[in-house]
Design an enzyme around this catalytic site. Structure first.
Site: not given
Ligand code: PRP
Length: 182
Positions: A48, A106, A108, A110, A136
């Site tokens: 989302k 984001i 994080d 990856g 990050k």
């Molecule tokens: C977050 C963000 C990315 C993912 C990145 O999604 O929107 O899609 O994490 O993390 P990574 O680089 O460690 O894979 P989240 O799982 O928080 O879901 P959301 O966007 O629905 O809040």
């Protein structure tokens, strides 16, 4: 029920609304220049978190664009992300032979972007790039190239502009940093 309520700490402002707007404008300008005369660009927002970034970025582009969304989820082993990602909702359109831009709020670890890039690449797009608002950098575990980047941030937990903490604070107009448990 107790009349006393725990006072929640306000997120600390990390990136202001003004700075977000300016950077998103720059990214849109760069992308518009890079894709000028290449036909329609398929923007794929990762739900989302990317919904606000995608909304703002797409409205600032000056090239033809087509909007899609995709949703993924991380597998967890006892609340700890395993690094494995699964598709929860796919795009509706075929991307074969089309220019694709994955729009992420984001990066994080990856793993999400890595999974999505591989998966979408296998469908034969003309090209595939990504546009990421926040990176990050020191948390990233996989080798990943970010094509268009908004900001590099530290290891803080960030909320606002689409990002949440336990589904809270997604609609803050700025990027704030919180300490989980605040
Ligand atoms: C977050 C963000 C990315 C993912 C990145 O999604 O929107 O899609 O994490 O993390 P990574 O680089 O460690 O894979 P989240 O799982 O928080 O879901 P959301 O966007 O629905 O809040």
């Amino acid at each position: 029920m107790s009349k006393r309520r725990r006072k929640l700490a306000e997120p600390k402002v990390l990136i202001t609304q003004k700075d977000l707007d300016a950077r998103v404008s720059e990214l849109a300008q760069q992308i518009s220049a890079d894709y000028a005369d290449k036909g329609e660009l398929v923007l794929i927002g990762v739900l989302k978190g990317a919904f606000i970034f995608l909304a703002d970025l797409s409205r600032k582009l000056t090239i033809p664009r087509h909007i899609e969304f995709i949703a993924v989820s991380s597998y967890e082993h006892g609340n700890v992300p395993s690094g494995a990602v699964r598709l929860v909702m796919d795009v509706r359109a075929s991307i074969e032979g089309r220019h694709v831009l994955i729009v992420e709020d984001i990066v994080d670890t990856g793993h999400t972007l890595h999974y999505l890039t591989d998966m979408l690449q296998s469908r034969g797009p003309a090209s595939i790039r990504n546009c990421v608002l926040l990176h990050k950098e020191h948390m990233t575990e996989v080798d990943i190239d970010i094509d268009y980047l908004g900001f590099t941030i530290g290891d803080e937990w960030v909320v606002g502009y689409g990002l949440d903490y336990a589904e809270k604070d997604r609609t803050l107009p700025y990027i704030g940093a919180i300490k989980p448990g605040d």
